[in-house]
Design a protein around this motif. Structure first.
Motif, PDB file in Angstrom:
ATOM      1  N   GLY A  38       0.168   5.227   0.048  1.00  0.00           N
ATOM      2  CA  GLY A  38      -0.969   6.046   0.309  1.00  0.00           C
ATOM      3  C   GLY A  38      -2.405   5.351   0.143  1.00  0.00           C
ATOM      4  O   GLY A  38      -2.370   4.279   0.800  1.00  0.00           O
ATOM      5  N   ALA A  39      -3.135   5.835  -0.845  1.00  0.00           N
ATOM      6  CA  ALA A  39      -4.454   5.131  -0.842  1.00  0.00           C
ATOM      7  C   ALA A  39      -4.345   3.974  -1.904  1.00  0.00           C
ATOM      8  O   ALA A  39      -5.434   3.442  -2.050  1.00  0.00           O
ATOM      9  CB  ALA A  39      -5.396   6.303  -1.324  1.00  0.00           C
ATOM     10  N   GLN A  76       0.740  -1.079  -0.019  1.00  0.00           N
ATOM     11  CA  GLN A  76       0.092   0.060  -0.124  1.00  0.00           C
ATOM     12  C   GLN A  76       0.886   1.189   0.082  1.00  0.00           C
ATOM     13  O   GLN A  76       1.850   1.368   0.881  1.00  0.00           O
ATOM     14  CB  GLN A  76      -0.943  -0.228   1.181  1.00  0.00           C
ATOM     15  N   LYS A  88       6.804   5.801   2.735  1.00  0.00           N
ATOM     16  CA  LYS A  88       5.286   5.812   2.449  1.00  0.00           C
ATOM     17  C   LYS A  88       4.372   4.338   2.048  1.00  0.00           C
ATOM     18  O   LYS A  88       3.474   4.212   1.861  1.00  0.00           O
ATOM     19  CB  LYS A  88       4.880   6.532   1.469  1.00  0.00           C
TER      20      LYS A  88
END
Ligand code: BTN
Length: 263
Positions: free
Chosen positions: A213-214, A211, A245
Motif C-alpha cells: 500500500g502506501a 511496498q 498487495k
C-alpha cells in the motif's frame, strides 16, 4: 519450433487433465480473447475449469500492470479454484509454474521464483501470475513466454522466452506441463510447498525493501508462512507480507535493514 495446431488443443489438454485426476478437470480453449481472467467470468466458469487462449490481446498483470499480447507466441491460462483465504495459491502457482519450466528446459537455465510469483530464467522474467478473487472463486492466471525473440522496447533485456533458452517446445507442450504440475502441487501439504518455494526463491536471505500500500518496509527475507505470506525480519520484529498487495522496490546492500514497521 514445431508449428502449433490449436485445433488439437482441446482434446490433448482434456486428456492431460483426465489422467491427472486432480481438482482441475475441464478445458475450454478460446481462439482469441482479451483476457482469460475476464473470459472465465463471462463464460461462468466454476471450480475445476481451465480457460486457455490461442491468443490473448489485453492481458492484465499484478498491481494494475499489463501483460503483453501473447500473439501466437506465448501461453495464457486461467485456472478456476475455490476462493481461499491466505497465501497458499500464490505459493502453489509459483512452484507449479517453476516446476513446469524446469521440466521443459532441463539443466540449460537457472529457474527461480521472485516474490510473489514471477518466474525468472537466467535473471529474466519468463512467466507471470495474477490471482484474482470473484464471488466464491479464485482465478489464477498464468502467462508464459514460449517462442518470442523480438520484444517491445520496454521489455527488451528484462524478459525471456523458452525459445531464447534453446528449449524447442510448442505452446501445447508448455500448457500440458503446467496442467501436470499445478494439479499436483495444489494437493501438497503446507510444509512441502513452503520448502519447494523457498528453495527456488530469488530473494532468499536477501535484504529487500517492499511496498505494501502506501507503506514501505525493509528487512531480510528469512522464509515464508503459507497462511500469512513472506517472512521478513526487520529491526522492529518479524513482518509477514501478503502476496496480493506487495511490491518489491529495490534490493538493499545487506547491511541495511532499517525495519520501518508496517502498521
Ligand atoms: C504479472 O506478471 O504481473 C502477472 C501476469 C499474468 C498474466 C496472465 S496471462 C493469463 C491471465 N490472463 C490475464 O489477463 N492475466 C493472466
Amino acid at each position: 519450433m514445431t508449428r502449433d495446431e490449436i485445433i488439437h488443443w482441446p482434446d490433448a489438454l482434456q486428456t492431460e487433465l483426465d489422467s491427472a485426476r486432480g481438482l482441475l478437470c475441464r478445458i475450454t480453449v478460446l481462439r482469441e480473447t482479451d483476457s482469460t481472467q475476464d473470459a472465465a467470468r463471462w463464460i461462468g466458469a466454476t471450480v475445476g475449469d481451465v480457460i486457455v487462449a490461442g491468443r490473448q490481446t489485453h492481458g492484465r498483470g499484478r498491481l494494475g500492470s499489463a501483460w503483453a499480447d501473447t500473439e501466437e507466441q506465448g501461453i495464457a491460462m486461467t485456472f478456476v479454484l475455490p476462493r481461499e483465504q491466505g497465501e497458499r495459491y500464490a505459493f502453489a502457482s509459483a512452484v507449479a509454474a517453476a516446476m513446469a519450466v524446469e521440466s521443459l528446459v532441463g539443466d540449460t537455465a537457472q529457474i527461480a521464483i521472485k516474490w510473489p510469483n514471477d518466474i525468472y530464467a537466467n535473471g529474466r522474467k519468463l512467466a507471470g501470475i495474477l490471482i484474482e478473487q470473484h464471488d466464491e472463486f479464485a482465478h489464477i492466471g498464468i502467462g508464459m513466454n514460449i517462442s518470442q525473440r523480438i520484444w517491445p522496447n520496454e521489455l527488451t533485456g528484462r524478459t525471456v522466452s523458452l525459445a531464447e533458452l534453446y528449449a524447442d517446445v510448442t505452446r501445447l507442450d508448455a500448457q500440458r506441463a503446467l496442467l501436470r504440475t499445478i494439479n499436483d502441487v495444489l494437493e501438497w501439504p503446507a510444509p512441502r510447498l513452503a520448502k519447494a518455494y523457498h528453495a527456488r526463491h530469488l530473494l532468499r536471505d536477501q535484504v529487500v525493501e517492499f511496498q505494501l500500500g502506501a507503506e514501505t518496509c525493509a528487512g531480510r527475507v528469512v522464509g515464508l508462512c503459507i497462511e500469512r505470506g513472506l517472512e521478513v525480519e526487520t529491526d522492529s520484529g518479524m513482518q509477514w507480507l501478503p502476496a496480493a498487495k506487495t511490491r518489491v522496490i529495490v534490493r538493499l546492500p545487506s547491511d541495511r535493514a532499517d525495519g520501518r514497521r508496517l502498521s
